[in-house]
Enzyme design. Sequence first.
Site, short mmCIF file in Angstrom:
data_model
loop_
_atom_site.label_atom_id
_atom_site.label_comp_id
_atom_site.label_asym_id
_atom_site.label_seq_id
_atom_site.Cartn_x
_atom_site.Cartn_y
_atom_site.Cartn_z
CG ASN A 1 -6.73 -1.32 1.59
OD1 ASN A 1 -6.20 -0.65 0.68
ND2 ASN A 1 -6.16 -1.63 2.55
CG HIS B 1 -3.05 3.23 2.47
ND1 HIS B 1 -3.69 2.74 1.42
CD2 HIS B 1 -3.15 1.85 3.35
CE1 HIS B 1 -3.86 1.63 1.53
NE2 HIS B 1 -3.74 1.00 2.62
CB CYS C 1 -0.95 -0.07 1.28
SG CYS C 1 -1.99 -1.57 1.17
#
Length: 332
Positions: free
Chosen positions: A289, A259, A117
């Site tokens: 996500n 994030h 990520c």
Amino acid sequence: MADTFYQTKISGTGHYLPPKLLTNKDLEKLVETTDEWITERTGIKERHIADESQASSDLAYEAAKIAIKEAGLTPEDIDCIIFPTVTPDHVMPSSACLLQEKLGAKNCMAFDLTAACSGFIYAMSIAHSFIQTGHYKHVLCIGSEVLSKFVDYTDRGVCILFGDGSAAAVLSRAEEGEESKIYSRHCYAEGAHGKLLYLPMGGSAIRPSHEAIEANQHTVEMNGREIFRNAVRTMGKAAQTTLETNGMTKEDVDWFIPHQANARIIEAVAKHIDFPMEKVIVELADIGNTSAATIPIAMDRAIRDGRIKRGQNILLAAFGGGLTSGGLLLKY
Ligand code: UT7
């Protein structure tokens, strides 16, 4: 070329989300969970899921076309493609090379980047180095993930979080007189915590076998609670270090894009660095996500709806499997 030192601007952005949706209500039919639990614990309501025929480079192609056009360029102008992903089409060839071929970006180098990520911040950081030194003029950074093909839809601690999506930014050399720039970037790794977020199969450690698949080694394993704790620690530190390095405070920053993993992680990080939530961009509820794609998707949405304007200071921060983390401050 040795003394050359250029600045970097974002010249174009774009994103693509596959149309099919997986809602919390859909997940209620797959695992023992509720819409209320997922919404309260994560802030996520639905995620986009790629069609069976779509791989990461297919999603990337859609996002890249938009970003290159917005930059006023053609694919032939791109000098380098950096493709952060943990869900590449194949181990070999790279998704970056597949995307290069799809775009007809004939004049570039192309490579995948594995930093989970944090991948987009890692990619921007490398792109900035190429541009600063005068080596390249236009670098396409593109985070693209089809996580739905690596998620165990019987594991309620994991399947509620992830979605598919792609987003790109073209980083270009800033011309004389342009104020856009990258102030600084800071990338970190903590390999000791690698097993907290783990995709065992797909590399050379485990030979593909029926047994390995029966043991679910082809899907994401996660210690959610520990990842949560480390996410707040590492992303908070990366954001703080980035601000301190530039002698800036929350007052100097127009938007913070962390994030997008879980709304509670975002709130905890904002609290950790004493940053007001009104200036935090949260694009999680309808996306979930998407790993390396979350930051550029959120950034592109905020640019398109007019929240982010030229001349504003934008702070990015991420954490991910590895563990990796990073912070980057830019003037858009
Ligand atoms: O890009 C990085 C990717 N990963 C992450 O960002 C993950 C970070 N972690 C998280 O987002 C959270 O840890 C989760 C959303 C995964 C879990 O939330 P939590 O508040 O940390 O829950 P927990 O793991 O502490 O579990 C609390 C309870 C447990 O039940 P018991 O043992 O207390 O009876 C779980 O079994 O909640 C249960 N639980 C669920 N219940 C309903 C776990 N998942 C679910 C679920 N629905 N989907």
